[in-house]
Every structure is written in C-alpha cells, then in structure tokens.
Scaffold this motif. Structure first.
Motif, PDB file in Angstrom:
ATOM      1  N   GLU A   1       0.471 -12.749 -12.593  1.00 40.51           N
ATOM      2  CA  GLU A   1       0.524 -12.042 -13.933  1.00 40.51           C
ATOM      3  C   GLU A   1      -0.229 -13.016 -14.918  1.00 40.51           C
ATOM      4  O   GLU A   1      -0.410 -14.046 -14.635  1.00 40.51           O
TER       5      GLU A   1
ATOM      6  N   HIS B   1       5.372 -11.961  -8.113  1.00 37.90           N
ATOM      7  CA  HIS B   1       4.211 -11.041  -7.986  1.00 37.90           C
ATOM      8  C   HIS B   1       3.984 -11.778  -6.391  1.00 37.90           C
ATOM      9  O   HIS B   1       3.962 -12.792  -5.920  1.00 37.90           O
TER      10      HIS B   1
ATOM     11  N   ARG C   1       0.824 -10.285  -3.307  1.00 40.08           N
ATOM     12  CA  ARG C   1      -0.415  -9.416  -2.654  1.00 40.08           C
ATOM     13  C   ARG C   1       0.324  -8.517  -1.520  1.00 40.08           C
ATOM     14  O   ARG C   1       0.504  -9.369  -0.640  1.00 40.08           O
TER      15      ARG C   1
ATOM     16  N   GLY D   1      -0.939  -3.718 -10.733  1.00 37.66           N
ATOM     17  CA  GLY D   1      -0.443  -3.063  -9.530  1.00 37.66           C
ATOM     18  C   GLY D   1      -1.448  -2.337  -8.880  1.00 37.66           C
ATOM     19  O   GLY D   1      -2.453  -2.771  -8.502  1.00 37.66           O
ATOM     20  N   THR D   2      -1.017  -1.154  -8.118  1.00 34.98           N
ATOM     21  CA  THR D   2      -1.982  -0.266  -7.418  1.00 34.98           C
ATOM     22  C   THR D   2      -2.982   0.453  -8.524  1.00 34.98           C
ATOM     23  O   THR D   2      -3.501   1.221  -7.620  1.00 34.98           O
TER      24      THR D   2
ATOM     25  N   ALA E   1      -3.147  -5.117  -3.189  1.00 36.33           N
ATOM     26  CA  ALA E   1      -2.973  -5.094  -4.706  1.00 36.33           C
ATOM     27  C   ALA E   1      -1.915  -6.234  -4.859  1.00 36.33           C
ATOM     28  O   ALA E   1      -1.254  -6.363  -4.016  1.00 36.33           O
TER      29      ALA E   1
ATOM     30  N   VAL F   1       1.428  -6.771  -6.814  1.00 39.32           N
ATOM     31  CA  VAL F   1       2.571  -6.074  -7.345  1.00 39.32           C
ATOM     32  C   VAL F   1       3.817  -6.877  -7.580  1.00 39.32           C
ATOM     33  O   VAL F   1       3.639  -8.086  -7.110  1.00 39.32           O
ATOM     34  N   GLU F   2       4.789  -6.379  -8.285  1.00 34.71           N
ATOM     35  CA  GLU F   2       5.886  -7.281  -8.721  1.00 34.71           C
ATOM     36  C   GLU F   2       6.844  -7.386  -7.085  1.00 34.71           C
ATOM     37  O   GLU F   2       6.480  -6.236  -6.434  1.00 34.71           O
TER      38      GLU F   2
ATOM     39  N   ILE G   1       9.742  -1.418  -5.484  1.00 33.25           N
ATOM     40  CA  ILE G   1       8.283  -1.509  -6.033  1.00 33.25           C
ATOM     41  C   ILE G   1       7.052  -1.827  -5.072  1.00 33.25           C
ATOM     42  O   ILE G   1       6.268  -1.046  -4.736  1.00 33.25           O
ATOM     43  N   LEU G   2       7.573  -2.762  -3.956  1.00 34.09           N
ATOM     44  CA  LEU G   2       6.916  -3.033  -2.850  1.00 34.09           C
ATOM     45  C   LEU G   2       6.679  -1.893  -1.834  1.00 34.09           C
ATOM     46  O   LEU G   2       5.657  -1.525  -1.572  1.00 34.09           O
TER      47      LEU G   2
ATOM     48  N   SER H   1       4.421   0.772  -3.758  1.00 37.46           N
ATOM     49  CA  SER H   1       3.036   0.434  -3.990  1.00 37.46           C
ATOM     50  C   SER H   1       2.415   0.534  -2.423  1.00 37.46           C
ATOM     51  O   SER H   1       1.205   0.903  -2.360  1.00 37.46           O
TER      52      SER H   1
END
Length: 473
Positions: free
Chosen positions: A203, A312, A314, A346-347, A370, A372-373, A378-379, A382
């Motif tokens: 981030e 975060h 990848r 994110g995505t 991508a 992402v958090e 969320i994973l 995503s």
C-alpha cells in the motif's frame, strides 16, 4: 538456546557453511550468487511450502530487456550468468499492454508508445510525444542516479548502465516530469495501473523518483523466456548450484541459535544445526519472528529489526488454456484495468502473463495476480474475481481452460507478502541490512526498495551479498 547448552548435547549434529540464507525470495538468491562468486560456501534454506510452490506463480511480472543497457541485464552479466543461459531471454519490443475498457495500449518504444496513446484517444499526438519523451528522460536520469547511490556504490555494481548523455550539464531533474506528475484524466488510470502492478509495495505510493523509473523503463521494451520450465528464478538457482551453493527445504519448526560465533538454525525434531559464519534473513522479519514465537522460541536476540506485519499480499491465479482460446492480440504480459474511474487497488489492476506450457505448443499457462488486503474474506473474493476477469478475456473457452489449484501458503518464507515502507522511507533512501548488536546477522528488508519493484530486489540482494563478503574477508 545458548552455545553452552548446545555444546553439551551430544545428540545434536552440526553442519557449517560460510553463510546461511534463510528464505528463498529473489534478493537472497542474488546475494547467494555474489557470495558464491567470492568462493564462500552458501546454504539457502526455504520453507517447504515455498519450495513446492509453482515456479510460474513466483516469477516477476515484468522483466527489462535483459541486455547490458538495463539494470536486469547488467546484474545478470556481472553475476556471471553464462551466455548460453542468457539466450533463454527473448527480447520483445513490447514491454506489456495496458488493457482499459475502451483501449488496449501497447507500451514499448518511445515513438510507438506515443502513437498508441494518440491512436486510442488518451492524448493528442503532440502531447503524447511530450509525455513519453519526458518520461524516458526521467527514467534515464534515475538510472544514472542509481550509479551514485550508496546502495549501489557500496555494492560495487560497476556495470550498471550509464544513461545516454550522462554527464551533460542539462539533464532532467530527479522525479517525475510535470506531464506525468499531473496527468490528464484520460492518462491517470494508464499510469496508476502500471505503478500499482510494477512496484512491490502493498500500500502507499512510491516516491516520485521510483515512479519515474517504474514508468520509464518499460519504454525500452521487455523480455521473457521462450521455453517452458525456464525463468529468472531458475536462472539464479542454477547459478548458485554451479558455484557449489546448496538448497534445502524445511517443513518443521526451528529456532535461531548461535554456537560459538556461528549463527544459524536448529531444526526442532531432527535435532540438527545448520550454522554459518553469517546468517542472512531473506524473509519478512515480522513473519519469521511470529513463527518463532508461535513455536515458543525467542527471536529477540537475533531479530531486533522487527518490521511491520505485512497487511497486503500478492495472490496469483494459474489457469491452463488451450492455446487457440488465448486472443491473438493479447501480448504475453498485460495489465488489466476493470474500472478506470475507481481507485486502482486490489483486483482493479491485474497483472496477466502468458507463458509457454510444458505440455507443448497446444497449451498456454496463464498467470494473473493482484495485490489485495490480507484478509481471508477479501482473499477469497479477490481470487474468484481475478479468475472471472481472465475468463472474460477468453470468450468461448468453456471446457478449454482449467484452474490449477492454489498451493499451500508459507508460514514465514512468504515472498507474496507485500511490504509497505514506513513514511519517508524507500528509494532513494539508504537501506539498513545489518541487525543491531554484534551478532553476524543480516536482514533483507524488501520494503526499503519495494517502490522499485524487481530492480529494487536486485539492488538489495547485490548490496547484501557484497556487505557480507566484506564482513567475512
């Protein structure tokens, strides 16, 4: 565990090297080569889950041209990678495509990129040429600045390319040209998507200097490997073994120890020690410390540089497709933007790479990723979103594209953990790799150069390798 208790236990077995590298991330592989070139004996210890991960999911998205005129090429040449192995690189005038809903912009070459921006309506012809030329000048100035940076000078990377026209009194100032620092609404998603994908940050925003390098270096084109089963990691690993370095994976708890003046690890269960004159921690420091604490082992004497816990990561989706369902117009590297009006996080900014398949020319391996958090919900969302976005690019592929299952997640040797530099840190600042205290323990804080992406990993590993060589000489 103290050296006195170790010495008194006859059931323990000890093996010794000059350097033990803990973790298999790219910076540590570069450092291991530099150490091997100095005839030091090196052991690279990987977590079993990381060592078993598919190689394609760990490959960098974008490789520079691979020639002596860029940072990657300079590193490979000076690391002594044989020419026959470097021939596995295939130069490509197109670095990648940026896929916007209403545009498919090919990046690579100054004139060609300017024409692309104009043709897709992202800038008027004159403005497009101005933007691209100024961005190239900024990237070259940043490359020249790298030559003088302490992390490079101390690492003796003398073959780092000199920018064309270097030494002239009229040279682009550091950072971004105004046309890129304050782009039009049409160009903003084009630039921001590239920065998001090319940097190694979880981030935050890379510095203007790092952004100039990230956005300008692809104008020289890119490269990729033209055969299945090859890649940058394979190239570096082969070089390490050719220098008599060793790789071992570990699937059990361990603790950091010191026997005499030799730091290393003790595997819990097998009761053996892997010791070095120096220990190099090549994994997120906070994750290593957290794993040790989870095993009721105290990391504090060795890992005083704790670092922040990565928030975060990848995530990668690996699909195997029949070759004829991959669009012919799709470059082998692309950045997919779903909604230019939304924040490119994110995505909404996906890196997509098409690789040759070991199953032959009828298939292609497609890897999309991508940042992402690092939250389970969320994973999961995503992961599904990335797969859906890739499948939308390949219409009429039902039954002709299959998903490769995700590998197990490493506990501590997690190269996918995306670091976030502290405010004010990062390129062009200095990076501290020696841990506090007198113990011969080094760490590789990837967050220090995360804003430079792959080039940051290369410079960090180079600096560490030469620092440890000096320490042991």
């Amino acid at each position: 565990m103290t050296s006195s208790t170790l010495a008194g236990d006859a059931h323990h077995r000890a093996r010794r090297w000059d350097v033990v590298v803990l973790g298999g991330a790219l910076p540590g592989l570069v450092a291991a080569i530099r150490l091997g070139m100095a005839r030091l004996r090196v052991l690279v210890v990987e977590e079993d889950a990381a060592a078993r991960a598919p190689a394609l999911s760990r490959e960098p998205f974008f490789l520079g041209g691979g020639g002596s005129e860029d940072v990657l090429g300079a590193c490979l040449q000076t690391l002594g990678i044989p020419m026959i192995d470097r021939r596995g690189f295939e130069s490509d005038p197109i670095a990648f495509q940026v896929l916007l809903p209403e545009a498919r912009v090919e990046v690579g070459g100054i004139a060609a990129t300017a024409e692309e921006l104009s043709a897709w309506g992202l800038a008027k012809p004159e403005k497009a040429r101005e933007v691209v030329r100024s961005l190239e000048a900024a990237a070259q100035a940043e490359c020249e600045a790298m030559r003088e940076a302490p992390i490079v000078r101390r690492g003796a990377l003398r073959s780092l390319p000199r920018a064309p026209g270097a030494g002239r009194t009229t040279r682009h100032l550091r950072g971004l040209p105004d046309s890129v620092a304050h782009p039009s609404a049409e160009l903003t998603p084009f630039f921001e998507a590239q920065v998001r994908v090319l940097s190694g940050m979880g981030e935050g925003t890379p510095s203007p200097e790092a952004r100039a390098r990230l956005l300008g270096s692809p104008l020289q084109g890119g490269s990729g490997f033209n055969k299945a089963g090859t890649g940058l990691r394979a190239l570096l690993r082969h070089r390490i073994t050719s220098l008599h370095g060793e790789f071992r994976s570990i699937d059990c708890p361990f603790e950091l120890i010191e026997l005499g003046d030799h730091p290393g690890i003790a595997r819990i269960g097998p009761n053996d020690f892997w010791l070095g004159r120096t220990l190099l921690v090549n994994a997120p420091i906070s994750l290593v410390a957290g794993a040790l604490e989870g095993w009721n082992r105290d990391p504090s004497p060795y890992l005083q540089m704790r670092g922040s816990v990565p928030r975060h990561r990848r995530i990668s989706v690996h699909l195997r497709a029949q070759r004829d369902v991959v669009p012919e117009a799709l470059a082998r590297r692309a950045i997919l933007v779903s909604d230019p009006a939304a924040p490119l996080v994110g995505t909404n900014a996906i890196a997509l790479t098409v690789h040759p398949s070991e199953r032959g020319g009828l298939f292609a391996e497609v890897v999309a990723s991508a940042v992402v958090e690092d939250d389970p919900k969320i994973l999961a969302e995503s992961d599904a979103g990335i797969e859906e976005a890739v499948r939308r690019l390949m219409p009429f592929s039902q039954g002709r594209i299959s998903r490769i299952p995700n590998p197990a997640r490493p506990l501590w040797d997690d190269e996918a953990a995306a670091p976030t530099p502290e405010r004010g840190d990062g390129w062009p600042g200095e990076v501290e790799i020696h841990t506090p205290g007198r113990r011969p323990v080094f760490c590789l804080p990837r967050e220090g150069l995360a804003g430079l992406g792959l080039e940051g990993d290369l410079l960090l590993g180079w600096r560490a390798g030469d620092a440890i060589r000096a320490e042991l000489s």
